[in-house]
Design an enzyme around this catalytic site. Structure first.
Site, PDB file in Angstrom:
ATOM      1  CG  ASP A  64      24.113  19.706 -10.721  1.00 33.82           C
ATOM      2  OD1 ASP A  64      24.590  20.209  -9.723  1.00 33.82           O
ATOM      3  OD2 ASP A  64      23.253  20.369 -11.467  1.00 33.82           O
ATOM      4  CB  CYS A  76      28.664  23.091 -10.198  1.00 36.12           C
ATOM      5  SG  CYS A  76      27.122  23.355  -9.687  1.00 36.12           S
ATOM      6  CB  CYS A 132      22.377  14.848  -6.962  1.00 35.65           C
ATOM      7  SG  CYS A 132      22.959  13.055  -6.028  1.00 35.65           S
ATOM      8  CB  CYS A 148      22.248  24.850 -11.147  1.00 33.70           C
ATOM      9  SG  CYS A 148      23.736  24.408 -10.777  1.00 33.70           S
TER      10      CYS A 148
END
Lengths: 149, 107
Positions: free
Chosen positions: A53, A121, A51, A78
């Site tokens: 992350d 996130c 994915c 990220c």
């Protein structure tokens, strides 16, 4: 030539990272690992490499078993994911487990001024916190069971 | 409360791409009925821009076979394909979720 120059001056990027995110990315707080087997340490591992992350967040409580003394993280992903988990470890220190469980992804997202596409996130960071607390609680339950036997 | 993500193992990536594209383009079409709401749709990402500057992002997340949804009101959430519909953890269909929220925001 002048028109070209004028055009380049007026170009505004559609999305740029907020200074708070850049700060956490360039100077991440509390990067590291705690001993998973320590009964006072809770580990939350969330996400998946596919994915994009993966976050590992760990907390360590003090003698009272309720107040978070240390929090560390390791994140693959990220800038927003790194900043979210870094910021999470910052605010966790000194919190009780109860308050920590109530941290919302919106708290993290609003501090970092995350744009819509990066809200996931902050959600991942919230999940990591909850998982770390639940891990700690299940460890305590296990040791209680052993004591009772 | 552990959040669990259901991985749908019943269909292939190719099928997922077809289903997700179909849903996203349906959403794109329905949003065109709103005045002053702009959309852009490409590569599995649907952006919805409201006149007040707020925006939604809905994108396919192929590894999880999910649709990921980001809302200025309700934040991030994920939709799974269950029994022919894309639904969230509260069993709300993605179309209803999006259209209801847009209606709230453009009042």
């Amino acid at each position: 030539m002048l028109t070209l120059l004028k055009r380049s001056i007026y170009f505004v990027p559609r999305f740029s990272y907020h200074p708070n995110v850049i700060d956490h990315y360039e100077h991440p707080r509390n990067v590291g690992s705690l001993d998973k087997s320590n009964p006072k340490v809770g580990t939350g591992l969330v996400g998946a490499p596919a994915c994009g992350d993966v976050m590992k967040l760990q907390i360590q409580v003090g003698e009272d078993g309720k107040t978070i003394e240390q929090a560390v993280f390791k994140t693959f992903g990220c800038g927003s994911a790194i900043a979210s988990s870094s910021y999470a470890t910052e605010i966790l220190k000194g919190m009780t487990l109860e308050d920590a469980y109530n941290i919302k992804n919106s708290d993290i997202a609003s501090y970092l001024k995350l744009p819509p596409v990066k809200l996931h996130c902050s959600m991942l960071a919230e999940d990591a916190i909850k998982k770390a607390i639940e891990d700690l609680q299940s460890k305590n339950n296990q040791s209680k069971d052993k004591q009772e036997k | 409360m552990l959040r669990t993500f259901k991985f749908c193992t019943e269909f292939t990536t190719t099928q997922f791409l077809k289903l997700s594209n179909l849903q996203l383009s349906t959403l794109n079409d329905k949003i065109e009925n709103f005045e002053n709401v702009e959309t852009s749709f490409s590569d599995g990402v649907l952006n919805v821009h409201l006149p007040n500057g707020k925006s939604f992002v809905i994108n396919r997340q192929t590894p999880n076979k999910q649709l990921w949804y980001s809302s200025p009101i309700s934040g991030p959430q994920r939709f799974n394909y269950v029994n022919g519909k894309w639904v969230n953890s509260k069993q709300i269909e993605i179309e209803n979720q999006l259209l209801n929220e847009i209606n709230v925001l453009i009042k």
